[in-house]
Design an enzyme around this catalytic site. Structure first.
Site, PDB file in Angstrom:
ATOM      1  N   ARG A  27      67.654  72.965  51.450  1.00 30.63           N
ATOM      2  CA  ARG A  27      67.931  73.870  50.316  1.00 30.63           C
ATOM      3  C   ARG A  27      69.243  73.551  49.643  1.00 30.63           C
ATOM      4  NH1 ARG A  27      65.174  79.339  49.976  1.00 30.63           N
ATOM      5  NH2 ARG A  27      66.775  79.842  48.473  1.00 30.63           N
ATOM      6  N   TRP A  73      74.234  74.392  47.560  1.00 32.27           N
ATOM      7  CA  TRP A  73      73.915  73.519  46.426  1.00 32.27           C
ATOM      8  C   TRP A  73      74.779  74.033  45.285  1.00 32.27           C
ATOM      9  CZ3 TRP A  73      71.751  73.996  41.471  1.00 32.27           C
ATOM     10  CH2 TRP A  73      71.338  72.784  40.886  1.00 32.27           C
ATOM     11  N   ASN A  99      73.507  83.403  47.749  1.00 32.83           N
ATOM     12  CA  ASN A  99      72.636  82.510  46.988  1.00 32.83           C
ATOM     13  C   ASN A  99      72.365  83.179  45.649  1.00 32.83           C
ATOM     14  OD1 ASN A  99      70.825  80.550  46.148  1.00 32.83           O
ATOM     15  ND2 ASN A  99      69.087  81.616  47.074  1.00 32.83           N
ATOM     16  N   GLU A 478      54.560  62.145  37.164  1.00 32.54           N
ATOM     17  CA  GLU A 478      54.935  62.430  38.552  1.00 32.54           C
ATOM     18  C   GLU A 478      55.539  61.183  39.214  1.00 32.54           C
ATOM     19  OE1 GLU A 478      55.573  64.850  40.229  1.00 32.54           O
ATOM     20  OE2 GLU A 478      55.420  64.242  42.317  1.00 32.54           O
ATOM     21  N   LYS A 482      59.310  60.951  40.771  1.00 30.75           N
ATOM     22  CA  LYS A 482      59.564  60.562  42.175  1.00 30.75           C
ATOM     23  C   LYS A 482      60.588  59.445  42.238  1.00 30.75           C
ATOM     24  CE  LYS A 482      58.430  63.100  43.894  1.00 30.75           C
ATOM     25  NZ  LYS A 482      57.723  64.310  43.675  1.00 30.75           N
ATOM     26  N   GLU A 485      64.167  60.631  41.336  1.00 26.52           N
ATOM     27  CA  GLU A 485      64.758  61.473  42.370  1.00 26.52           C
ATOM     28  C   GLU A 485      65.286  60.670  43.543  1.00 26.52           C
ATOM     29  OE1 GLU A 485      62.543  65.501  43.189  1.00 26.52           O
ATOM     30  OE2 GLU A 485      61.093  63.915  42.946  1.00 26.52           O
ATOM     31  N   HIS A 501      55.658  53.922  19.414  1.00 28.50           N
ATOM     32  CA  HIS A 501      56.322  54.756  18.407  1.00 28.50           C
ATOM     33  C   HIS A 501      57.813  54.925  18.703  1.00 28.50           C
ATOM     34  CE1 HIS A 501      52.567  55.656  16.419  1.00 28.50           C
ATOM     35  NE2 HIS A 501      52.035  55.869  17.607  1.00 28.50           N
TER      36      HIS A 501
HETATM   37  C1  F6R Z   1      60.155  67.064  42.831  1.00 35.70           C
HETATM   38  C2  F6R Z   1      60.412  68.425  43.227  1.00 35.70           C
HETATM   39  C3  F6R Z   1      60.773  69.420  42.178  1.00 35.70           C
HETATM   40  C4  F6R Z   1      59.939  70.690  42.398  1.00 35.70           C
HETATM   41  C5  F6R Z   1      60.371  71.797  41.430  1.00 35.70           C
HETATM   42  C6  F6R Z   1      59.524  73.025  41.576  1.00 35.70           C
HETATM   43  O1  F6R Z   1      59.905  66.239  43.906  1.00 35.70           O
HETATM   44  O2  F6R Z   1      60.333  68.743  44.370  1.00 35.70           O
HETATM   45  O3  F6R Z   1      60.584  68.931  40.906  1.00 35.70           O
HETATM   46  O4  F6R Z   1      58.605  70.371  42.224  1.00 35.70           O
HETATM   47  O5  F6R Z   1      61.713  72.127  41.664  1.00 35.70           O
HETATM   48  O6  F6R Z   1      59.595  73.550  42.847  1.00 35.70           O
HETATM   49  P1  F6R Z   1      58.519  74.571  43.383  1.00 35.70           P
HETATM   50  O7  F6R Z   1      57.224  73.865  43.465  1.00 35.70           O
HETATM   51  O8  F6R Z   1      59.031  74.995  44.725  1.00 35.70           O
HETATM   52  O9  F6R Z   1      58.476  75.701  42.404  1.00 35.70           O
END
Ligand code: F6R
Length: 605
Positions: A27, A73, A99, A478, A482, A485, A501
């Site tokens: 987290r 975070w 949080n 997607e 990936k 990230e 374009h």
């Molecule tokens: C990408 C990733 C993030 C989550 C996004 C939504 O690998 O993990 O882009 O998909 O933060 O998170 P959730 O699905 O928990 O709402």
């Protein structure tokens, strides 16, 4: 976002808190800290960097039975020892973890400084500690209650005081907070899995509630002081698997768990060759649906893009797919027969929940697709369909995505039947094909070494493109996410036909282009676009279906996919992109499971 854990009981607090922090690390991992009560003092340890930095210097405290911990975070203030939680008041009497975001912290801080309070950190959180100090007259609960009335924004707070060796006061507005009930011990956490091995009976705090937690009692009131009767929420979840099961990283393990996760997610929803969601008791809403809004963030949003195409094609219902942070500020032309589908692995994403709440406020029915039992999305939506991906630890989402796709197909197929807008042969063919998805993913996983070699070859590139047409474009999005990230390489997804374009100006000698080619009816069009980028020096890796191999001869490399039905292709075609992102991160020496700047659950706006 940040993770919170607290313990009060008759056992040693430190091991419980450390274990909780380990399960919360995904987290937030830019700093971590612990406050432990010991003989009339609060012992505070906090360290910048991953949890391991904190644990390296931490001495066990055998006498302490109460404490709080936090993984951060950063939102306000850089990651540093002093900005790490817990934060304290001027005298070190009060310690708290938080949080969320306190939006009016700047004005509160100014006032508190004028009143003589000394601030140590740059965080928004610290104002809460000083406000509690200001209002404290011997009752922590009263001081917290007074404090929350001054706070704007979102918060989950866990607060302890050196005057009371047993009591944690917790308050919630916006960010989630759960109390775990034990025998002679109780817990508080932001995430159920952090305490699941210890407590399966929970109180889930709702907004504007305060809990006073001691080892033998939990009493809950609203911010106004009125008692709140809570029902116990029983969770039946497998305890979080913290082992990597022989894999070097959770990400790779989770990529390989996809076939099993797909099977589990499908379980129970297909009967006699038909998708049957009647158990949701939501048929009336499905039947009346005039239009669907699919709202989500990040990877979940990409699953929503696929969901949109599947629902529109199969059920012939108009769908809009929206990024939650944009949706909440759009002027939606609501209609009572609209349906909202929110997709969220964590079920706690702040923007997604805001969209859900807005729909509910407007009287719109909401169906949640989530992986997290008991999450806010699961509780607040009218109905929920769980993805049975199991706990996803790696920050980059993989198995959550493929199971979200499976649920989107189930919804599309069921809506098609309910709306009677369907070609029954096509629908039963697709339902049948769903049973082969797990085996097809297994087949693609066997290409791992080939994909690893590709990653080794391209490990030093600075920029990449992901192209696709139709549903392949959703997968390209997607794949690019990936790669960004995990590898920190610039990765741009484009509809293949759109690149000319403008973005084609960025194509130069040796730029890798990953081309998704799974749509039989679009293959010629896609190949024309691929020729355009090849003519400008790109090296093209085709992720293509076996039967389209001939069409893709001109690509520099090919990763072959089994012959999957084009609508269902994303479940299969995303897998090579996940493996590619994994190995690119590995070869570049990055933290695969906890990439920089990210967090697993984004609870702030
Ligand atoms: C990408 C990733 C993030 C989550 C996004 C939504 O690998 O993990 O882009 O998909 O933060 O998170 P959730 O699905 O928990 O709402």
């Amino acid at each position: 976002m940040c993770g919170i854990i607290g313990y009060t009981g008759y056992a040693r607090a430190m091991p419980v808190i450390i274990d909780g922090l380990r399960k919360l690390e995904h987290r937030g991992y830019d700093s971590a800290g612990i406050a432990i009560y010991r003989e009339g003092e609060l012992e505070i340890n906090k360290k910048e960097g991953p949890l391991a930095n904190l644990l390296a210097d931490l001495e066990d405290n055998p006498d302490s039975c109460m404490g709080i911990g936090h993984t951060r975070w950063a939102t306000h203030g850089v990651p540093s020892d002093k900005n790490a939680h817990p934060h304290t008041d001027c005298k070190g009497r009060i310690a708290l973890v938080h949080n969320g975001i306190i939006e009016n912290y700047a004005s509160l801080r100014k006032e508190l400084i004028l009143e003589g309070h000394d601030f140590i950190s740059e965080t928004d959180t610290e104002v809460a500690a000083h406000l509690i100090e200001k209002f404290y007259r011997g009752s922590l609960e009263t001081a917290v209650r007074k404090t929350v009335s001054y706070l704007q924004g979102s918060f989950a707070l866990a607060v302890i005081s050196r005057d009371d060796p047993r009591t944690i006061v917790a308050a919630k507005k916006g960010s989630s907070l759960v109390i775990g009930l034990g025998e002679g011990e109780n817990y508080v956490t932001s995430d159920i899995p952090a305490i699941l091995e210890r407590a399966s009976q929970l109180y889930i705090l709702e907004d504007n509630e305060i809990a006073v937690i001691t080892p033998d009692k939990v009493s809950i009131t609203d911010f106004g002081g009125n008692p709140v009767e809570k029902e116990i929420f029983e969770v039946d979840l497998e305890p979080i698997a913290v082992e990597k099961g022989g894999y070097d990283h959770f990400m790779l393990k989770e990529i390989h768990e996809q076939p099993a996760a797909i099977r589990k997610t499908l379980q129970g929803w297909i009967k006699d060759g038909r998708v049957d969601l009647s158990a949701l008791e939501f048929d009336e809403a499905f039947k009346n649906t005039r239009k669907i809004y699919i709202v989500a963030c990040g990877t979940a949003y990409h699953a929503g893009m696929v969901g949109r195409l599947a629902i529109e094609k199969l059920a012939r219902i108009p769908v809009e797919t929206d990024i939650a942070s944009e949706f909440r500020y759009r002027d939606i032309l609501w209609h009572p027969d609209d349906l909202m589908i929110v997709i969220s692995q964590s079920g706690e994403t702040g923007d997604t929940l805001a969209a859900l709440r807005e729909a509910k406020r407007r009287g719109i029915k909401v169906l949640a697709v989530t992986n997290a039992v008991g999450s806010a999305a699961a509780r607040e939506a009218d109905r929920v369909i769980y993805t049975h991906a199991g706990p996803e630890i790696a920050v980059a989402s993989t198995k959550a995505y493929s199971t979200q796709l499976v649920v989107m197909y189930l919804i599309a197929l069921y809506l098609a039947e309910i709306k009677q807008n369907y070609d029954s042969e096509e629908i039963s063919g697709l339902v049948n094909n769903m049973f082969y998805l797990d085996a097809m993913v297994e087949q693609v996983l066997k290409e791992q070494d080939k994909i690893k070699n590709l990653a080794e070859k391209y490990r030093d590139v600075e920029s990449t493109f992901f192209l696709g047409r139709g549903i392949d474009y959703a997968v390209a999005m997607e794949g690019a996410l990936k790669l960004k990230e995990t590898s920190y390489i610039h990765a741009e997804a484009y509809p293949a036909g759109e690149i000319k374009h403008g973005p084609i100006a960025l194509i130069d000698d040796g730029v890798p282009v990953l081309a998704l080619i799974s749509q039989d009816h679009l293959v010629d069009k896609a190949m024309s676009n691929i020729k355009e980028v090849k003519a400008r020096g790109a090296v093209v890796v085709a992720i293509c279906k076996e039967n389209l191999q001939e069409n893709c001869q001109e690509c520099d490399e090919q990763i072959l996919l089994p012959q999957v039905n084009p609508i269902l292709a994303p479940v299969v075609s995303v897998v090579p992109l996940q493996i590619f992102a994994y190995y690119m991160a590995l070869f570049r020496g990055n933290n695969v499971d906890t990439p920089r700047n990210l967090t697993k659950s984004v609870t702030v706006e």
